[in-house]
Design an enzyme around this catalytic site. Structure first.
Site, PDB file in Angstrom:
ATOM      1  N   HIS A 359       0.806  -1.228   0.000  1.00  0.00           N
ATOM      2  CA  HIS A 359       0.000   0.000   0.000  1.00  0.00           C
ATOM      3  C   HIS A 359       0.837   1.275   0.000  1.00  0.00           C
ATOM      4  O   HIS A 359       0.260   2.362   0.119  1.00  0.00           O
ATOM      5  CB  HIS A 359      -0.930   0.033   1.223  1.00  0.00           C
ATOM      6  CG  HIS A 359      -2.113  -0.862   1.105  1.00  0.00           C
ATOM      7  ND1 HIS A 359      -3.254  -0.514   0.409  1.00  0.00           N
ATOM      8  CD2 HIS A 359      -2.346  -2.104   1.595  1.00  0.00           C
ATOM      9  CE1 HIS A 359      -4.134  -1.502   0.486  1.00  0.00           C
ATOM     10  NE2 HIS A 359      -3.609  -2.474   1.193  1.00  0.00           N
ATOM     11  N   ARG A 551      -5.930  12.037   5.631  1.00  0.00           N
ATOM     12  CA  ARG A 551      -4.865  12.135   6.634  1.00  0.00           C
ATOM     13  C   ARG A 551      -3.946  13.309   6.297  1.00  0.00           C
ATOM     14  O   ARG A 551      -3.618  13.532   5.130  1.00  0.00           O
ATOM     15  CB  ARG A 551      -4.086  10.812   6.627  1.00  0.00           C
ATOM     16  CG  ARG A 551      -2.977  10.686   7.623  1.00  0.00           C
ATOM     17  CD  ARG A 551      -2.558   9.227   7.748  1.00  0.00           C
ATOM     18  NE  ARG A 551      -2.240   8.637   6.450  1.00  0.00           N
ATOM     19  CZ  ARG A 551      -1.015   8.538   5.953  1.00  0.00           C
ATOM     20  NH1 ARG A 551       0.014   9.009   6.632  1.00  0.00           N
ATOM     21  NH2 ARG A 551      -0.810   7.956   4.778  1.00  0.00           N
ATOM     22  N   LYS A 556       0.618  14.557   0.844  1.00  0.00           N
ATOM     23  CA  LYS A 556      -0.754  14.795   0.359  1.00  0.00           C
ATOM     24  C   LYS A 556      -0.985  16.288   0.062  1.00  0.00           C
ATOM     25  O   LYS A 556      -1.988  16.653  -0.534  1.00  0.00           O
ATOM     26  CB  LYS A 556      -1.762  14.267   1.377  1.00  0.00           C
ATOM     27  CG  LYS A 556      -1.705  12.740   1.503  1.00  0.00           C
ATOM     28  CD  LYS A 556      -2.687  12.207   2.541  1.00  0.00           C
ATOM     29  CE  LYS A 556      -2.556  10.700   2.754  1.00  0.00           C
ATOM     30  NZ  LYS A 556      -3.130   9.902   1.650  1.00  0.00           N
ATOM     31  N   THR A 658      -8.727   6.358  -2.242  1.00  0.00           N
ATOM     32  CA  THR A 658     -10.117   5.957  -2.473  1.00  0.00           C
ATOM     33  C   THR A 658     -11.066   7.125  -2.237  1.00  0.00           C
ATOM     34  O   THR A 658     -12.192   7.106  -2.718  1.00  0.00           O
ATOM     35  CB  THR A 658     -10.525   4.775  -1.584  1.00  0.00           C
ATOM     36  OG1 THR A 658     -10.283   5.099  -0.213  1.00  0.00           O
ATOM     37  CG2 THR A 658      -9.763   3.513  -1.959  1.00  0.00           C
TER      38      THR A 658
END
Length: 822
Positions: A359, A551, A556, A658
């Site tokens: 992952h 998160r 990100k 997702t």
């Protein structure tokens, strides 16, 4: 397959009142809202019970091959609404409760989110369990029953504060403890080598201490079928109530402390691992889960089989990331030490049974455990890992003679500094399948991260692009849109998401577009009301809802988002008549308690929001809201309301994502980089219906390797320079001018995730968003086309590929027998 007749409204009311009076001993005068929720939960549970028994009996009688999905996280959210949807009784219960003067929506809000996960890994696992049951696959989820979940996030003075999430403080009506399923888990001790009667070298693990793993079962209902699968969670219990040695010596407190220490293993989800104690507890958790699960699988297998070579024909074990990888040496230990198999026989069984999902491609996220720690806690397992590594390196050396650098790169034991066990390497060596979770991610695994292993076993590597369950993430969380879709194209999309492509022609229908956007506005009003109640920020449902919820992590790039918010603020201040659509920028997400940079980003978001929201010159045009304690139930409010989905990670860092799928399924347009599953979303919805910007993965790699100089962008882009200077000078932290300087210094001196390199392209993409939003009809058309293009991203499709390509299992329809007679 016959579907059992649904109970009538009167039957449901009778069941509800029965549980209120007989299970909870309350009546309508004394019952609280929590009591009403529990009565409803117990009544719904009754509808699951016989199906659950039927399912387990069916698998046993058919001797079906089963898949065991092991994960340290299952972010299940609330169970009640999901059960009502999958049982097909939401409308009946709504009517039954209305007649009793109760609201099903209000009772659903009483339920606390199950605290069993903290992010995408756990939410994916939950979607997979839903799909396995809905596709009638014989499957079990295995995890840990954490007493305290991921912390509850409070925002105090703009900063994150963590408080315990004691999600089990109230009754949990969905779990069943199974006292008969109790497995001993060993720790510490030492290993004795001896020769058995046959002259074979054997090992015995002695002087260990034991913890007991107690099973708690949760039902996982399939959608409108008779299948109810099981999620089994392990809770740590002392091997005896008290340590009798302490007790007999008169040390009562010592005996109690020993019991408490033992049971700490399942106390808290993912303890902080930046301290030695935290690391050790995490390792104990991982072995606790692995050992209990392997023992349970072998116990179930032995009910019908005594030939262990048949194990791969009856059992498929999927490792959800590296956290459960200790199941590999645990199975080897049991097969060799307890069942007396040869190494070769045990290894063949093991490699045919296990499969591994990776992952992450971030090096710091690839698990490694210090050899001394593993040696102390799991001495037998370390010997097995060393032996696996020795045999593996012999194989590599024979294929690539003289290539010592390759041996060092591929070794399961990293001895470049302090010796560590590389868990991902162990998983790859011992698994017959290794998969990534998006097309890009899987190529990076083969071409870069695990290229050496790919050269040895190219046939083991494959891709399984992640997916989401449309039952929860559209039908349940966005019921009005789900009803509109079903009215227009039928409801087959609930089990075959490819049916959504039939929406494409309707994107050209002006009346359908109007109804579509009316529902979007209603969802936005609902979220606006929630934000006002929680944050006291008044926002307009007519503004563009720009959402980034995930998160908090530097890769990100929530920081890039807040940089563009400040730039937008500056433009609005400098040009008061500037024609931009009103925008509400919504953030949500938790930072790891020890991740100081991520926590500082949360503080910056709230500080920028405080300035903007209180500036009357712009606050009709721009608002910022950080929603505390992002969770499944909060996400269910955000996704249906979002206009714009921020998926802006640096290319080559996000495995899949997702959230990007959930937003698009609910009609949000994506602004994002060519990273993770964004690429595949773009391919499905069309390049004209998504806002793509920024460096590609090869460009990002090339820029870093050629000597990236972030200060060049600082000096070349005046707007960017202004924003960074404002943040570093204390404009958003007047009481503490240097508060945010570390964030800016890091960007100017390192900027590993290339925020400054992508800033200009990001601003241009945001300008494209503004222009499109000012043409409502065209925005609506693209919104519909985004939902229409989401067929590929059902977790049903993903699980179908796992079942066919990796597990070798087929659907096993369950016949519902109704009442089970003695």
């Amino acid at each position: 397959m016959d579907q059992v007749a649904q109970p009538s409204v009167k039957d449901l009311q009778k069941s509800f009142i029965y549980h209120l009076q007989h299970t909870l001993v309350k009546d309508k005068y004394s019952a609280t809202k929590a009591d009403m929720y529990l009565a409803l939960a117990y009544a719904v549970r009754d509808l699951l019970a016989t199906r659950w028994l039927d399912t387990q009996q069916s698998y046993y009688l058919k001797d079906a091959k089963r898949v065991y999905y092991i994960s340290m996280e299952f972010l299940m959210g609330r169970t009640l609404g999901n059960a009502l949807i999958n049982l097909g009784v939401m409308e009946e219960w709504d009517m039954a409760l209305k007649e009793l003067g109760l609201s099903i929506e209000e009772l659903q809000e009483v339920e606390w989110d199950a605290g069993l996960g903290n992010g995408g890994l756990g939410r994916l696992a939950a979607c997979f369990l839903d799909s396995m049951a809905s596709m009638q696959l014989p499957a079990y989820g295995y995890g840990i029953r954490y007493e305290y979940g991921m912390f509850y996030q409070k925002i105090v003075d703009g900063g994150q504060h963590e408080v315990p999430d004691n999600w089990l403080r109230y009754q949990n009506p969905w779990e069943f403890d199974r006292q008969e399923h109790l497995h001993p888990i060993r720790f510490e001790g030492r290993v004795v080598e001896f020769t058995d009667r046959d002259g074979s070298k054997r090992f015995s693990w002695v002087d260990y201490y034991e913890v007991m793993a107690l099973a708690y079962d949760f039902p996982v209902p399939g959608y409108k079928n008779n299948t109810v699968n099981t999620m089994r969670l392990w809770s740590a219990k002392a091997s005896r109530d008290f340590d009798l040695n302490f007790f007999n010596q008169g040390n009562y407190i010592g005996s109690v402390e020993s019991k408490m220490k033992t049971e700490n293993i399942s106390k808290v989800l993912y303890p902080a691992d930046h301290m030695l104690e935290g690391k050790e507890l995490r390792l104990r958790q991982e072995y606790f889960l692995a050992s209990a699960t392997v023992q349970d699988i072998l116990y179930r297998f032995a009910k019908k089989h005594d030939n262990l070579t048949e194990l791969p024909d009856q059992v498929a074990i999927q490792l959800n990331d590296t956290h459960p990888v200790l199941a590999i040496p645990e199975l080897m230990r049991i097969l060799i030490d307890e069942r007396k198999l040869t190494w070769e026989a045990a290894w063949e069984i093991t490699t045919k049974t296990f499969a591994y999902t990776n992952h992450t491609i971030l090096q710091e996220a690839l698990e490694k455990w210090p050899v001394p720690m593993v040696s102390r806690l799991l001495p037998r397992h370390l010997l097995i890992i060393f032996e696996i590594n020795r045999r593996f390196l012999e194989e590599v050396a024979s294929r690539f003679p003289g290539d010592t650098a390759r041996l060092q790169r591929m070794s399961i034991i990293d001895d470049s500094g302090e010796k560590q066990v590389r868990m991902a390497h162990l998983a790859i060596v011992a698994s017959h399948s290794i998969n990534g979770v998006s097309a890009l991610h899987s190529e990076i695994l083969k071409d870069d991260l695990f290229h050496d292993f790919y050269e040895v076993w190219p046939e083991r590597f494959n891709n399984k692009t992640n997916g989401i369950t449309q039952r929860r993430w559209l039908k349940h969380c966005n019921p009005y849109l789900a009803d509109l879709i079903s009215e227009a194209i039928g409801d087959k999309w609930t089990t075959d998401l490819d049916e959504l492509q039939n929406l494409r022609p309707l994107a050209e229908d002006s009346e359908f577009r109007r109804r579509w956007m009316d529902i979007k506005r209603m969802n936005k009003q609902r979220l606006a009301d929630h934000i006002y109640q929680r944050n006291c920020i008044q926002i307009s449902p007519d503004s563009l809802f720009d959402c980034q919820t995930k998160r908090i992590h530097e890769y990100k790039r929530q920081l890039l988002n807040i940089l563009q918010v400040v730039a937008r603020y500056n433009r609005l201040k400098e040009y008061p008549g500037l024609e931009l659509p009103p925008r509400t920028v919504i953030f949500g997400g938790k930072a790891a308690p020890s991740y100081s940079a991520a926590k500082l980003i949360i503080k910056l978001i709230n500080s920028v929001g405080s300035v903007i929201n209180n500036d009357p010159a712009v606050n009709q045009q721009l608002k910022v809201a950080f929603l505390a304690n992002y969770s499944v139930s909060l996400a269910e409010k955000i996704f249906p309301a979002a206009d714009l989905s921020e998926q802006i990670s640096t290319a080559g860092t996000e495995a899949s994502g997702t959230g990007n799928m959930k937003y698009a399924l609910n009609g949000a347009l994506t602004i994002g980089t060519l990273d993770g599953a964004n690429i595949e979303i773009m391919e499905e919805v069309g390049k004209d219906n998504i806002f793509i910007f920024g460096l590609t993965t090869p460009q990002a790699v090339g820029l870093r390797s050629s000597g990236y100089r972030p200060q060049d962008y600082y000096y070349q882009l005046p707007e960017l320079k202004t924003v960074l200077d404002q943040i570093s000078s204390g404009m958003f932290s007047p009481g503490n001018p240097g508060l945010f300087r570390p964030l800016v210094d890091n960007l100017l001196n390192s900027d590993y995730y290339l925020l400054l390199a992508d800033f200009d392209a990001y601003m241009d993409a945001q300008a494209d968003v503004d222009r499109l939003y000012m043409i409502p009809d065209e925005w609506a058309r693209k919104s519909i086309l985004n939902t229409a293009g989401m067929g590929k991203f059902s977790s049903d499709r993903t699980i179908g590929e796992y079942a066919r390509d990796i597990w070798g299992i087929k659907p096993q329809p369950v016949e519902h027998k109704g009442i089970h007679h003695w």
